[in-house]
Each structure stands twice: as C-alpha cells, then as structure tokens.
Design an enzyme around this catalytic site. Structure first.
Site, short mmCIF file in Angstrom:
data_model
loop_
_atom_site.label_atom_id
_atom_site.label_comp_id
_atom_site.label_asym_id
_atom_site.label_seq_id
_atom_site.Cartn_x
_atom_site.Cartn_y
_atom_site.Cartn_z
N ASP A 161 104.56 17.50 85.94
CA ASP A 161 105.80 16.93 85.14
C ASP A 161 106.86 16.56 86.26
OD1 ASP A 161 107.44 16.28 83.16
OD2 ASP A 161 107.36 18.16 82.23
N ASP A 222 108.83 11.62 75.42
CA ASP A 222 107.94 12.90 74.93
C ASP A 222 107.95 12.43 73.37
OD1 ASP A 222 108.36 13.99 77.20
OD2 ASP A 222 109.39 15.81 76.28
#
Ligand code: GLA
Length: 416
Positions: A161, A222
């Site tokens: 990430d 997301d």
C-alpha cells in the site's frame, strides 16, 4: 580504452535493467482469492468479535471454506491478510516485523504452512511508507529485511500500500521493493498501490513502469460496500480506458479492487453486475466476505465457471465499456476461441435504470463490432436455461430484457 569502458558500462546498465524488471512469471491470469479488508477492515477486538477479528483463526477458517465449499475448485487460490496484522513496533533487536502476538500466536510461517497444506497460496499486506494506512509499521527504512522476512515466512503474494509515503519517491521505491522480493529467490506476486496515491494528488502514474515492475496495481479509490461505490469505480475504468486498458495483460493487471459479493450492500442482480464487469475488465477476483455465512445465491455467482472463464481468458485482453444508451451500459471484451482469425466476445449489458420492470431492448450484432460472415453462436453466461440454439447473423437483432441494476452477460463465438 574508452570504448572498452563504454561497453563495460553498457553491460552493467543492461544487467541492472534486467535485474530491475519484475518478470517473475507469476499472475499470467488475473489473481483469484480472498482478502480480509473490505469485510473485516481493522477489527482487532477478538474478545468481542471472535469470528471477525483479524486473527489466524479468520484466515484458517477462510482457507477451509475456500477448499470445502467449491471456491478452490472454481479457481480461487490466494488467502491474503490485509492491514492490522502487526504489532505496533518492530522487534527491538532484529527489527523484524512482528505479527500481533495475541491474534497470531502461532506466527506467520505456521499460518502460511496451514494455507499451503490445503493447496492454497498465502498473501500479506504492507505499506511502502512509514506506516500502513491504519498506523502499523511500514517498510520504508527496512525494505530488504522485510522482503527477506516475507520470503522466510513463505509468503506468495504481497500487497504494498502507499499511505504515509512521498508520492514522488514511489517511481523508484516500488520497483526497488519488487527487486528485493525477487532477490529473495521466492516467487511472490507483487501488488502495487502507487497509482492510486499519485493520481489522487494529480500526478499521472507511469503505466509503462507499473507494467514492468508490478503484477497488478490498484488504479483508483477503495471500494466500499455499496452499489454507488461499485458504479463510481466501474465509471472510472470506463472513462479512463484509453489510458489504462492497454497496460493490462498476462502478468500485469489493472485492479479495480475487491468483490463485494456476499456482503451487505449489493443485491443479487447488482452482484451479477459486478462479477460480469470484473470479468470484462480482466480484474483480479478477490472476494472479501464472510464465507461461513454466505447465502447460496451469492456463492453461485462467485463460482460461476462460465463467467470465471471469461475473467481468466488466456489472451488477457482487458475489455471496455462500448457505450451507454438509455442508462444501459454495454461492456465488451475480446476472448478465445479465435475462429478463422476472429475473436469471440463477452458482452455485458449492465442496467443503471431504476424504473421497476426489466428493460426490454433489441441489439444488432454488428453494432457490437461483430463481423463474422458466418454468424455467431450465443451463450447466456448467467442463465444456463436460456439456450440459444441458432447461429445468428450479424444483421440479426437479439432481444434482451435487463433487470433494474442487473446485467445480461452473453458470449458470442464465431460459427465455424
Ligand atoms: C488502503 C487500501 C485498502 C486497504 C486499507 C488498509 O485504504 O487501499 O485496500 O488495504 O488501506 O488500511
């Protein structure tokens, strides 16, 4: 003498660029598996939520369900831990990452062994920056050690990430971590998040570099557990197709994020719609749901072999949204078999309408870009009972009827 030096330098550069490229031979089809984040987020209170907290039990249970309930047979392979698996501090002596002692008492190697013993693969999450998005230690100052630790734990897949990191460092730092993963000698699928972080701050990601250094990458926001979120993401992929679609292919995929299917936010029709659009997009199929309590109609969608075959098509060409008319989106993807030089096509009609009855329309095959003079055989991918026996000429108008927020998903194969 100078020419010898130049040749020497050229050889060093060539070697460096070879070492630097990912080229790990993995993810030749979009990865399929299960990942904790969308459904289980950062639940760490195992006393109150024993079956939902991020713990070794959760991943062992997901492993068992994948194997015993037909998901493994359908192609799902990776069991991936997302954020919130670590202690807040590295080991003070070795500086290694430490799995939460209470929630992962047996350690990551033991969990990887369990997943492997069931014939599945084991994935883990980290972050390129100083911290993960939920505040656990990131890799930035310990990249080599962390790559080696993952190899020591027998990890097969790493999601890296990009919270708490400088977006300008990422073009160098992400390839470097990929190189370090490769240098361990253990093949690990490498999922990068660097485009999301760059693009949201207005920096256009270098897709040629992504393709070279990562097996898959998160392009955009997301996904959240709602039809609205699903639509935002599929719109992003439709609108930006010319920029991102050409970079997908065997070994390197665009990732629109996890499947929501089986959770709270999508109806059965909307779930079919996500599955069809993810198949058209050649997207990774990463479930994130409660497999022990999933309703059978959602399981059926997730393991549909014909739809999965489109997703996993060997050509690896990412499809696109062809048009939107009267709130009906037409998504098209070239797939195998190729007959007399002509592709087969998967076509999804996704309705974004909310007027209550199914919407009836007619579609001329040639308007989809279908050209075979011998016509096409048609398979209804979600509805086996709808048998279309004829061979359809490209001037033929087929009649379809699409449920509100649902999808019709057909495969067109050129007749021999
Ligand atoms: C980011 C990622 C998500 C998830 C969380 C974990 O938001 O995009 O997929 O990994 O971090 O904190």
């Amino acid at each position: 003498m100078w020419s010898t030096i130049y040749i020497g330098l050229a050889i060093i550069c060539l070697q460096y660029s070879n070492v630097n490229a990912l080229d790990n031979g993995l993810a030749l089809r979009p990865p399929m598996g299960w990942m904790s984040w969308q459904r289980y987020r950062c639940i760490t209170d195992c006393d109150t939520y024993p079956d939902e907290c991020i713990s070794e039990w959760l991943f062992k249970n997901a492993t068992d369900r994948i194997v015993e309930d037909g998901y493994k047979k359908a192609g799902y392979k990776y069991v991936i831990i997302d954020d919130c698996w670590m202690e807040m501090e590295r080991d003070p002596n070795t500086k290694e990452l430490v799995p939460d002692r209470k929630r992962f008492p047996s350690g990551m190697k033991a969990l990887a062994d369990y997943v492997h013993s069931k014939g599945l693969k084991f994935g883990i999450y980290e972050d390129y920056g100083t911290h993960t998005c939920m505040g656990y230690p990131g890799v930035i100052n310990h990249m080599e050690l962390d790559a080696k630790t993952f190899a020591k734990w027998d990890v097969d897949y790493v999601k890296l990430d990009g919270c708490y990191a400088d977006i300008h460092d990422m073009d160098k730092g992400y390839p470097e971590f990929g190189r370090l993963l490769n240098a361990t000698g253990r093949p690990m699928v490498y999922s990068c998040s660097w485009p999301v972080y760059q693009e949201e701050k207005g920096l256009m990601p270098n897709y040629e570099a992504l393709k070279k250094h990562c097996n898959l990458w998160r392009n955009w926001d997301d996904i959240q557990d709602s039809y609205e979120s699903l639509n935002k993401i599929s719109d992003y992929f439709a609108v930006n197709a010319s920029r991102i679609q050409p970079h997908a292919g065997p070994g390197h995929w665009n990732d629109p994020d996890m499947l929501l299917i089986g959770n709270y936010g999508l109806t059965v029709d909307q779930s079919e719609s996500q599955m069809a659009i993810w198949a058209i997009l050649a997207a990774p199929l990463l479930m994130s749901n409660d497999l022990k309590n999933i309703r059978p109609e959602f399981r059926e969608i997730l393991i549909n072999p014909q739809v999965i075959a489109v997703n996993q098509d060997e050509l690896g060409i990412q499809g696109k949204r062809l048009k939107v008319e009267r709130k009906i989106e037409t998504w098209v993807r070239p797939i195998t078999p190729v007959v007399n030089g002509l592709h087969s096509y998967a076509v999804a009609w996704a309705s974004k309408r909310d007027d209550g009855s199914p919407y009836a329309t007619k579609v001329k095959l040639s308007d989809l870009g279908l050209t075979s003079a011998k016509g096409y055989k048609i398979t209804d991918l979600f509805n086996e009972e709808n048998v279309l026996n004829d061979v359809y000429n490209v001037n033929h108008n087929i009649s379809i009827r699409i449920n509100p927020s649902g999808v019709i998903f057909y495969k067109f194969t050129p007749a021999e």
